[in-house]
Design a protein around this motif. Structure first.
Motif, short mmCIF file in Angstrom:
data_model
loop_
_atom_site.label_atom_id
_atom_site.label_comp_id
_atom_site.label_asym_id
_atom_site.label_seq_id
_atom_site.Cartn_x
_atom_site.Cartn_y
_atom_site.Cartn_z
N THR A 351 64.40 71.33 29.26
CA THR A 351 63.84 70.21 30.46
C THR A 351 64.42 68.93 29.81
O THR A 351 64.64 68.03 30.75
N GLN A 352 64.52 68.61 28.58
CA GLN A 352 64.98 67.31 28.07
C GLN A 352 66.51 67.32 27.57
O GLN A 352 66.87 66.13 27.56
N LYS A 353 67.13 68.35 27.72
CA LYS A 353 68.51 68.57 27.38
C LYS A 353 68.92 67.77 26.47
O LYS A 353 69.95 66.79 26.29
N ILE A 354 68.40 68.04 25.34
CA ILE A 354 68.58 67.71 23.99
C ILE A 354 68.76 68.92 23.04
O ILE A 354 67.87 69.48 22.89
N ALA A 355 69.99 69.08 22.67
CA ALA A 355 70.26 69.89 21.73
C ALA A 355 71.16 69.53 20.51
O ALA A 355 70.53 69.40 19.30
N THR A 358 71.28 63.47 20.36
CA THR A 358 70.39 62.93 21.13
C THR A 358 70.96 62.67 22.32
O THR A 358 70.19 61.86 23.27
N ARG A 359 72.29 62.90 22.69
CA ARG A 359 72.98 62.42 23.99
C ARG A 359 73.42 63.42 25.04
O ARG A 359 74.07 63.18 25.92
N TRP A 363 75.42 69.33 28.02
CA TRP A 363 75.02 69.17 29.29
C TRP A 363 75.98 67.99 29.95
O TRP A 363 76.07 67.86 31.09
N THR A 364 76.47 67.18 28.94
CA THR A 364 77.43 65.94 29.49
C THR A 364 78.68 66.61 29.91
O THR A 364 79.43 65.76 30.50
N LEU A 365 78.96 67.84 29.72
CA LEU A 365 80.44 68.28 30.08
C LEU A 365 80.07 69.24 31.50
O LEU A 365 81.01 69.48 31.88
N ALA A 366 78.82 69.16 31.88
CA ALA A 366 78.68 69.96 33.12
C ALA A 366 79.42 69.35 34.42
O ALA A 366 79.49 68.18 34.42
N GLN A 367 79.72 70.05 35.20
CA GLN A 367 80.61 69.89 36.40
C GLN A 367 79.83 69.59 37.78
O GLN A 367 80.12 69.25 38.83
N ARG A 368 78.41 69.99 37.38
CA ARG A 368 77.51 69.95 38.55
C ARG A 368 76.18 69.68 37.94
O ARG A 368 75.91 69.75 36.80
#
Length: 422
Positions: A351-355, A358-359, A363-368
């Motif tokens: 839910t926080q998209k932190i793995a 901390t940036r 998910w920063t690579l996601a295309q959608r």
């Protein structure tokens, strides 16, 4: 008859016998290995022992023959096996794999491990496995695989999932940690995917403490699994990018003692499956007809091995919360009964998209847009929050007389629902 939760005598007057899987055969198998002085023969370099020692190799051959596959590859845990499976299919950072929220967290974390992105599809209300219709809706341009979990003891709908995977050029993986020995048609569950496999963790049908075994009919995938298991970077010979991808090796190696114990345990799988199925049939007969209680569905072309005997309550029809029912059953002495399960898509890491850092990577690579959180898997959420009830059939021996007592406890609670409502 007064409910135990209200001061009455419990329907089950004694503790049920815990399931004990170890016998003298396992003791002797382990002792035999100790006497050799060779507890592991793996070497993380090219050569005779890159594939391990005699017990590991013997168990792998035995497992491959048993499950009817070309290759069985042991690992030191099923989590390691899942990580190896995702890496072996050549996943790229930012790729997406569709999986289920109703499984142990390792299923999804194996995806995240390779900097890929888990996409959670909803589940089927009756089988608790991945809903193929939900999977189909979530296919995107970066979807590279579908990872099913054969939850509670029976296969996901592999015919439908294979059709979807083939249609979209995806790989199909299965996590059969809870369903070794179940079947789909004339094949063992876990063997119908590109890569599947089983857990040998201590509370599973068969175990060696910790461990797992991967299965595949694909020669190349088998080699990549073996490489990832044992320091691939020191062994891989190819210069081709596709061959080098994810050849970041680990020490996922099973020891000789564990392999020897697992071999003995595999001989016991069929009898344990029959025992759980006998207990489930007895529960089916004894609990049938109870208002507002839906019993496990077994798919017509498959078998169920009942890691969990999963049920659903119609709390509206009963006019009572699940927690009150579970509390009453526990007070009557029903062992290993629980409500809800995991909903991985609601964990903070998603839910926080932190793995990694901390940036928000990967998910920063996601295309959608990737959406997690409440409302994205409504069937799984309702089952978890309100309606699911399960009994862990691996927790106790569950002799026939024990099941009779459990049935009596359920029927006692159901005959006193008015008292619980009050």
């Amino acid at each position: 008859m007064t409910l135990a939760i209200n001061g009455g005598m419990p329907a089950i007057p004694r503790l049920l016998e815990p399931f004990r899987s170890m016998g003298e055969e396992e003791v002797e198998a382990a002792a035999k290995v100790v006497r050799t002085g060779v507890l592991s023969a793996f070497i993380g370099a090219p050569g005779e022992f890159f594939l391990g020692g005699p017990e590991v190799r013997a168990f792998e051959k035995k497992a491959a023959d048993y499950f009817g596959v070309r290759h069985a590859i042991t690992v030191n845990s099923w989590t390691s096996g899942l990580i190896a499976a995702v890496g072996a299919i050549g996943i790229e950072p930012g790729d997406e794999i569709i999986t289920t929220p109703w499984t142990m967290s390792a299923t999804a974390m194996a995806i995240l491990h390779w900097n890929a992105i888990p996409i959670f599809a909803d589940i089927d209300r009756r089988t608790f496995n991945l809903d193929p219709a939900s999977v189909e809706k979530l296919i995107g341009p970066n979807t590279r695989a579908i990872m099913a979990a054969d939850i509670f003891g029976q296969s996901a709908d592999m015919t439908a999932l294979r059709r979807i995977a083939d249609k979209h050029g995806c790989k199909l993986l299965t996590d059969t940690a809870q369903a070794p020995g179940s079947t789909t048609g004339n094949r063992f569950t876990g063997t119908l995917a590109d890569i599947g496999g089983f857990s040998l963790n201590y509370h599973k049908h068969i175990h060696c403490g910790e461990g797992g075994v991967l299965v595949t009919d694909d020669d190349r995938m088998a080699e990549r699994l073996q490489l990832i298991r044992n320091h691939a970077e020191s062994v891989i010979k190819s210069d081709a990018p596709a061959d080098l991808a994810n050849m970041i090796g680990y020490n996922f190696r099973m020891g000789e003692i564990e392999a020897a114990i697992a071999s003995v345990q595999l001989d016991k799988l069929e009898s344990r499956v029959r025992s759980r199925q006998r207990a489930a049939r007895q529960l089916d007969a004894g609990l049938s007809g109870l208002k507002g209680l839906t019993l496990p569905l077994v798919e017509p072309d498959g078998t169920h091995v009942y890691y969990v005997y999963g049920m659903e309550l119609d709390v509206d029809a009963l006019g009572i919360t699940r927690q009150k029912v579970i509390d009453a059953l526990r007070a009557e002495g029903v062992p290993a009964i629980f409500g809800g399960y995991q909903n991985l898509h609601l964990l903070p890491i998603f839910t926080q998209k932190i793995a990694y850092g901390t940036r928000g990577f990967p998910w920063t690579l996601a295309q959608r847009e990737i959406v997690y959180g409440q409302g994205t898997c409504p069937v799984a959420e309702e089952l978890h929050d309100k309606t699911f009830v399960g009994i862990n059939l691996c927790a106790c021996e569950y002799h026939a007389e024990d099941i009779e007592l459990i049935v009596a406890a359920f029927r006692k609670v159901w005959s006193n629902l008015e008292a619980l409502r009050g």
